[in-house]
Design a protein around this motif. Structure first.
Motif, PDB file in Angstrom:
ATOM      1  N   MET A   1     -76.380 -21.702  82.376  1.00 16.99           N
ATOM      2  CA  MET A   1     -76.698 -23.357  81.755  1.00 16.99           C
ATOM      3  C   MET A   1     -75.507 -23.560  82.729  1.00 16.99           C
ATOM      4  O   MET A   1     -74.095 -23.924  82.588  1.00 16.99           O
ATOM      5  CB  MET A   1     -76.516 -22.789  80.560  1.00 16.99           C
ATOM      6  N   ALA A   2     -75.711 -24.488  83.377  1.00 19.77           N
ATOM      7  CA  ALA A   2     -75.170 -26.231  83.792  1.00 19.77           C
ATOM      8  C   ALA A   2     -73.695 -26.301  82.607  1.00 19.77           C
ATOM      9  O   ALA A   2     -72.295 -26.244  83.039  1.00 19.77           O
ATOM     10  CB  ALA A   2     -76.000 -26.842  84.118  1.00 19.77           C
ATOM     11  N   TYR A   3     -73.660 -26.633  81.391  1.00 13.27           N
ATOM     12  CA  TYR A   3     -73.114 -26.958  80.769  1.00 13.27           C
ATOM     13  C   TYR A   3     -71.919 -26.276  80.791  1.00 13.27           C
ATOM     14  O   TYR A   3     -70.929 -26.679  80.600  1.00 13.27           O
ATOM     15  CB  TYR A   3     -73.735 -27.615  79.141  1.00 13.27           C
ATOM     16  N   LEU A   4     -72.914 -24.827  80.131  1.00  9.20           N
ATOM     17  CA  LEU A   4     -71.600 -24.055  79.487  1.00  9.20           C
ATOM     18  C   LEU A   4     -70.626 -24.103  80.778  1.00  9.20           C
ATOM     19  O   LEU A   4     -69.376 -23.426  80.479  1.00  9.20           O
ATOM     20  CB  LEU A   4     -72.119 -22.984  79.283  1.00  9.20           C
ATOM     21  N   THR A   5     -71.325 -23.241  81.811  1.00  4.46           N
ATOM     22  CA  THR A   5     -70.709 -23.318  82.848  1.00  4.46           C
ATOM     23  C   THR A   5     -69.293 -24.242  83.782  1.00  4.46           C
ATOM     24  O   THR A   5     -68.324 -24.131  83.972  1.00  4.46           O
ATOM     25  CB  THR A   5     -71.671 -23.080  84.337  1.00  4.46           C
ATOM     26  N   PHE A   6     -69.947 -25.324  83.955  1.00  8.86           N
ATOM     27  CA  PHE A   6     -69.059 -26.780  84.041  1.00  8.86           C
ATOM     28  C   PHE A   6     -68.148 -26.455  82.929  1.00  8.86           C
ATOM     29  O   PHE A   6     -66.600 -26.600  83.511  1.00  8.86           O
ATOM     30  CB  PHE A   6     -69.942 -27.942  83.680  1.00  8.86           C
ATOM     31  N   GLU A   7     -67.956 -26.096  81.295  1.00  8.48           N
ATOM     32  CA  GLU A   7     -66.919 -26.790  80.607  1.00  8.48           C
ATOM     33  C   GLU A   7     -66.382 -24.804  80.742  1.00  8.48           C
ATOM     34  O   GLU A   7     -65.040 -25.239  80.413  1.00  8.48           O
ATOM     35  CB  GLU A   7     -67.707 -26.696  79.308  1.00  8.48           C
ATOM     36  N   ASN A   8     -66.373 -24.450  80.995  1.00 10.85           N
ATOM     37  CA  ASN A   8     -65.471 -23.508  81.609  1.00 10.85           C
ATOM     38  C   ASN A   8     -65.121 -23.377  82.535  1.00 10.85           C
ATOM     39  O   ASN A   8     -63.669 -22.830  82.796  1.00 10.85           O
ATOM     40  CB  ASN A   8     -66.400 -21.415  81.477  1.00 10.85           C
ATOM     41  N   TYR A   9     -65.416 -23.423  84.118  1.00 10.56           N
ATOM     42  CA  TYR A   9     -64.394 -23.631  84.815  1.00 10.56           C
ATOM     43  C   TYR A   9     -63.210 -25.047  84.453  1.00 10.56           C
ATOM     44  O   TYR A   9     -62.128 -24.592  84.602  1.00 10.56           O
ATOM     45  CB  TYR A   9     -65.622 -24.486  85.657  1.00 10.56           C
ATOM     46  N   MET A  10     -63.659 -26.190  84.431  1.00  3.99           N
ATOM     47  CA  MET A  10     -62.918 -27.243  83.980  1.00  3.99           C
ATOM     48  C   MET A  10     -61.723 -26.534  82.387  1.00  3.99           C
ATOM     49  O   MET A  10     -60.503 -26.881  82.505  1.00  3.99           O
ATOM     50  CB  MET A  10     -63.819 -28.290  83.178  1.00  3.99           C
ATOM     51  N   ASP A  11     -61.733 -26.007  81.427  1.00  5.38           N
ATOM     52  CA  ASP A  11     -61.537 -25.685  80.730  1.00  5.38           C
ATOM     53  C   ASP A  11     -60.457 -24.250  80.703  1.00  5.38           C
ATOM     54  O   ASP A  11     -59.527 -24.025  80.217  1.00  5.38           O
ATOM     55  CB  ASP A  11     -62.235 -25.135  79.291  1.00  5.38           C
ATOM     56  N   SER A  12     -60.412 -23.717  81.886  1.00  2.00           N
ATOM     57  CA  SER A  12     -59.978 -21.371  82.121  1.00  2.00           C
ATOM     58  C   SER A  12     -58.540 -22.542  82.401  1.00  2.00           C
ATOM     59  O   SER A  12     -58.059 -21.202  82.308  1.00  2.00           O
ATOM     60  CB  SER A  12     -60.935 -21.406  83.121  1.00  2.00           C
ATOM     61  N   LEU A  13     -58.104 -23.172  83.700  1.00  3.78           N
ATOM     62  CA  LEU A  13     -56.633 -23.504  83.527  1.00  3.78           C
ATOM     63  C   LEU A  13     -55.655 -24.062  82.499  1.00  3.78           C
ATOM     64  O   LEU A  13     -55.017 -23.072  82.102  1.00  3.78           O
ATOM     65  CB  LEU A  13     -56.751 -24.382  84.719  1.00  3.78           C
ATOM     66  N   THR A  14     -56.647 -24.582  81.741  1.00  6.58           N
ATOM     67  CA  THR A  14     -55.458 -24.925  80.006  1.00  6.58           C
ATOM     68  C   THR A  14     -55.150 -23.866  79.739  1.00  6.58           C
ATOM     69  O   THR A  14     -54.535 -23.893  78.882  1.00  6.58           O
ATOM     70  CB  THR A  14     -56.415 -26.283  79.892  1.00  6.58           C
ATOM     71  N   GLN A  15     -56.432 -23.591  79.876  1.00  4.33           N
ATOM     72  CA  GLN A  15     -56.149 -22.001  78.310  1.00  4.33           C
ATOM     73  C   GLN A  15     -55.559 -20.732  79.024  1.00  4.33           C
ATOM     74  O   GLN A  15     -54.993 -20.272  78.258  1.00  4.33           O
ATOM     75  CB  GLN A  15     -57.781 -21.539  77.766  1.00  4.33           C
ATOM     76  N   ILE A  16     -55.859 -20.476  80.189  1.00 10.01           N
ATOM     77  CA  ILE A  16     -54.636 -19.339  81.160  1.00 10.01           C
ATOM     78  C   ILE A  16     -54.151 -20.081  80.723  1.00 10.01           C
ATOM     79  O   ILE A  16     -52.654 -19.291  80.360  1.00 10.01           O
ATOM     80  CB  ILE A  16     -54.726 -19.534  82.582  1.00 10.01           C
ATOM     81  N   VAL A  17     -53.086 -21.248  80.728  1.00 14.98           N
ATOM     82  CA  VAL A  17     -51.889 -21.684  80.938  1.00 14.98           C
ATOM     83  C   VAL A  17     -51.046 -21.446  78.830  1.00 14.98           C
ATOM     84  O   VAL A  17     -50.143 -20.928  79.028  1.00 14.98           O
ATOM     85  CB  VAL A  17     -51.991 -23.265  81.682  1.00 14.98           C
ATOM     86  N   LEU A  18     -52.250 -22.117  78.101  1.00 16.37           N
ATOM     87  CA  LEU A  18     -51.413 -21.858  77.150  1.00 16.37           C
ATOM     88  C   LEU A  18     -51.625 -20.052  76.708  1.00 16.37           C
ATOM     89  O   LEU A  18     -50.284 -19.718  76.048  1.00 16.37           O
ATOM     90  CB  LEU A  18     -53.049 -22.369  76.990  1.00 16.37           C
ATOM     91  N   GLY A  19     -51.925 -19.878  77.232  1.00 12.74           N
ATOM     92  CA  GLY A  19     -52.099 -17.795  77.031  1.00 12.74           C
ATOM     93  C   GLY A  19     -50.875 -17.378  77.800  1.00 12.74           C
ATOM     94  O   GLY A  19     -49.983 -16.189  76.963  1.00 12.74           O
ATOM     95  N   ALA A  20     -50.652 -17.633  78.765  1.00 10.21           N
ATOM     96  CA  ALA A  20     -49.401 -17.373  79.571  1.00 10.21           C
ATOM     97  C   ALA A  20     -48.146 -17.732  78.780  1.00 10.21           C
ATOM     98  O   ALA A  20     -47.142 -16.804  78.050  1.00 10.21           O
ATOM     99  CB  ALA A  20     -49.622 -18.054  80.543  1.00 10.21           C
ATOM    100  N   ALA A  21     -48.056 -19.102  78.332  1.00 12.13           N
ATOM    101  CA  ALA A  21     -47.668 -19.647  77.129  1.00 12.13           C
ATOM    102  C   ALA A  21     -46.579 -19.390  76.236  1.00 12.13           C
ATOM    103  O   ALA A  21     -45.642 -18.474  75.610  1.00 12.13           O
ATOM    104  CB  ALA A  21     -46.730 -21.031  77.192  1.00 12.13           C
TER     105      ALA A  21
END
Length: 341
Positions: A1-21
């Motif tokens: 689904m385009a919605y979930l894929t779009f949101e996941n790509y957009m959100d990934s960087l922020t969640q990766i950085v937060l998780g790392a911190a």
């Protein structure tokens, strides 16, 4: 689904950085950059529910997204499992330490998501979706300070006081900005309320959210008896707020309104939806995420689903395809609108 894929790509960087911190805050002194690595991995795990869109229908996938994997239950149950697995092959064998790293990386993920428009079912299995709607799914003012200080910390010795200072500063600045968005939302909400009062508009509900990638320009959905009013407000505006009217057209659903999937879709949209009729059939517009155009009376909603019913009466929702050029055009329009009307 385009919605979930779009949101996941957009959100990934922020969640990766937060998780790392977060990983660094929990175990950085013990294992150095590996804490960032495992924190980053843990920060992305809750979003693996996106793969449900490839094995089930649209409505079910939307229902699952940000459900169980974004809950306290998931964090409590799976943090020890991942902690045990990592402690089995890493030199640092502290099961408790690894479990805490995964727990905090897991739980901060849905807490951040709760500030977005889609929200999260933090208290799953209770059907309560927390959606404060104070920040877009990606906001540079939140992510960049966190990333910059994380990089600075990365190049310090794991026992260095500077390393801990840099990482803590990143978490403090980003968290302070997140808290500030509640104040910004309150100010914007009051402006929309005043505009509705001045224009003598009777309404049932008022819902506000930030526009993409900033918290300067805010959007409002206003429910009236037969229509929804959509408006925008920038803190740099000098002219009164105006609203565009979109008829609900819920009556176009007819007997479809009694179908289980339609009821579920209405529930997912929290009742913020319109129905439009095109040559090829009916379309369901989820108003919570706005439009892909600031042009007056645009019907180009971000999330629009075609409703089809087969001979057996089964209903299917299919997300309408998006044009990448619309997204680029919207960003250009938003940039101009942020600077005021």
């Amino acid at each position: 689904m385009a919605y979930l894929t779009f949101e996941n790509y957009m959100d990934s960087l922020t969640q990766i950085v937060l998780g790392a911190a977060v990983g660094e805050a929990v175990l950085g002194k013990k294992v150095g950059n590996k804490a960032m690595l495992y924190g980053a991995i843990a920060g992305t795990i809750p979003d693996l529910d996106v793969f449900a869109s490839y094995i089930t229908d649209t409505v079910t996938a939307l229902s699952i997204h940000r459900g169980f994997t974004h809950s306290i239950v998931f964090s409590v149950l799976f943090a020890p499992i991942f902690g045990w697995l990592v402690s089995r092959y890493e030199k640092y064998k502290d099961f408790k330490g690894w479990s805490w790293l995964f727990f905090w990386a897991f739980i901060t993920h849905p807490i951040l998501d709760a500030h977005t428009t889609w929200g999260t079912q933090l208290f799953w299995p209770h059907d309560i979706r927390l959606a404060f709607k104070t920040i877009f799914v990606i906001d540079p003012l939140y992510t960049i300070p966190l990333l910059v200080f994380l990089i600075l910390a990365m190049f310090q010795n794991r026992t260095s006081k500077k390393r801990r200072l840099y990482n803590n500063l990143g978490l403090l600045i980003s968290s302070s900005y997140l808290a500030l968005t509640f104040l910004l939302k309150w100010v914007a909400f009051n402006q929309f309320e005043k505009a509705l009062e001045v224009q003598n508009i009777d309404y049932l509900q008022l819902d506000t959210r930030p526009s993409p990638m900033n918290t300067v320009l805010w959007s409002a959905n206003v429910e009236t008896e037969d229509a929804y009013l959509l408006g925008n407000y920038s803190f740099f505006d000098s002219k009164p707020i105006t609203f565009e009217t979109y008829p609900k057209n819920h009556n176009l659903l007819g007997g479809l309104a009694e179908q289980e999937k339609v009821k579920r879709m209405i529930g997912i949209s929290e009742g913020w939806f319109t129905i439009i009729e095109k040559q090829d059939g009916l379309y369901f517009n989820d108003l919570r995420f706005g439009l892909l155009s600031l042009a007056p009376q645009s019907q180009n909603f971000v999330f629009q689903y075609k409703i089809t019913q087969d001979a057996s009466g089964s209903v299917t929702f299919t997300e309408a395809p998006k044009n990448k050029r619309d997204g680029k055009k919207l960003l250009s329009e938003l940039w101009k609108r942020v600077k005021g009307n």
